[in-house]
Scaffold this active site. Structure first.
Site, PDB file in Angstrom:
ATOM      1  N   ALA A  65       0.831  -1.198   0.000  1.00 10.47           N
ATOM      2  CA  ALA A  65       0.000   0.000   0.000  1.00 10.47           C
ATOM      3  C   ALA A  65       0.871   1.256   0.000  1.00 10.47           C
ATOM      4  CB  ALA A  65      -0.912   0.003   1.225  1.00 10.47           C
ATOM      5  N   GLY A 108       0.007  -5.199   0.360  1.00  6.98           N
ATOM      6  CA  GLY A 108      -1.007  -5.158  -0.688  1.00  6.98           C
ATOM      7  C   GLY A 108      -0.521  -5.717  -2.006  1.00  6.98           C
ATOM      8  N   GLU A 111      -1.136  -9.324  -1.679  1.00  3.43           N
ATOM      9  CA  GLU A 111      -2.577  -9.532  -1.810  1.00  3.43           C
ATOM     10  C   GLU A 111      -3.013  -9.425  -3.272  1.00  3.43           C
ATOM     11  OE1 GLU A 111      -4.671  -8.001   2.219  1.00  3.43           O
ATOM     12  OE2 GLU A 111      -3.427  -6.506   1.230  1.00  3.43           O
ATOM     13  N   GLU A 131       2.623  -5.533   7.532  1.00  4.42           N
ATOM     14  CA  GLU A 131       1.710  -4.545   8.111  1.00  4.42           C
ATOM     15  C   GLU A 131       1.729  -4.519   9.638  1.00  4.42           C
ATOM     16  OE1 GLU A 131      -0.396  -5.742   4.185  1.00  4.42           O
ATOM     17  OE2 GLU A 131       0.952  -6.640   5.663  1.00  4.42           O
TER      18      GLU A 131
END
Length: 257
Positions: A65, A108, A111, A131
């Site tokens: 992210a 992310g 992911e 994270e």
């Protein structure tokens, strides 16, 4: 098409989408997620696109992210309706999608790679969910997809420690379909994408839907859906072409009908 995602469609029907924020290590800003979702929405209805190949850079797939957005806006980033809708569009892409991962796929980015139907990874690839070091944990499907794919123990280790795993470990855990030497992930993924693109498009979409159902519904419901989907495949012109070509000892020509 935004220059945040570079797009190339080859003659085989393989759409190559490359994340293009090298200055930010391909961090998933909202504009980048929007650009990727837009490309996939268009590809979903474009009959010339049969397979998508998703890649990042030579040294990294995606750093995760965009931390600058979280610093500036906090949790509001995750609650943004457009971001939620765009991520959902990526998740719902109905055609085959392959991820080619060189270097690291963190947070992310990991992911995102897990949203592909399978991952071809270079032997220098690293996968992780860091994270927890920011007081967070994966929030775009990581806790669910990692656990379903790799099992509870490895998912817990990845997410609770924040420590990454190497490509060989990811392969052993079923997170990755195949390992190749560094620098070859995109080429190998492209070869597999071309192979898949030559298959019947409707059957590909139905097969993908049937496999994904295994992660969503009980076995009995999954078997019922499989029977329903195979009946739809039997009703296609491509099925008749496949049988005819087999009898005539020639390569089939599938037209997606």
């Amino acid at each position: 098409m935004s220059d945040l995602v570079l797009s190339t469609l080859d003659s085989n029907g393989v759409l190559h989408l490359r994340l293009n924020r090298p200055e930010a290590r391909n961090a998933l800003s909202r504009p980048l997620i929007s650009a990727l979702a837009g490309a996939l929405r268009a590809a979903a209805t474009d009959e010339t696109v049969r397979v998508v190949l998703l890649s990042g850079g030579e040294k990294q797939f995606c750093a995760g992210a965009d931390i600058k957005e979280f610093v500036a806006e906090g949790g509001a980033v995750l609650e943004d309706r457009q971001r939620i809708e765009n991520w959902a569009a990526i998740e719902a892409f109905p055609k085959p999608m392959i991820a080619a991962v060189e270097g690291y796929a963190f947070g992310g980015g990991f992911e995102l790679a897990l949203l592909a139907d399978f991952i071809i990874a270079a032997d220098n690839a690293r996968f992780g969910f860091p994270e927890i070091n920011l007081g967070l944990f994966p929030g775009d499907g990581g806790t669910q997809r990692a656990a379903r794919t790799a099992g509870k123990a490895l998912a817990m280790k990845l997410i609770l420690t924040g420590e990454p795993i190497d490509a060989a470990t990811a392969l052993d855990a079923g997170l990755v379909a195949e390992l190749v030497p560094a620098g070859d992930a995109e080429a190998r993924a492209g070869a597999l994408a071309a192979l898949i693109a030559a298959k019947p498009p409707i059957a590909l979409r139905l097969a993908k839907a049937s496999i994904l159902a295994a992660f969503e519904v009980p076995l009995a419901a999954g078997l019922l859906q499989e029977r329903q989907l195979i009946a739809r495949a039997f009703a296609t012109e491509d099925r008749l072409e496949g049988v005819t070509a087999f009898k005539e000892k020639r390569p089939p020509v599938f037209r997606g009908r």
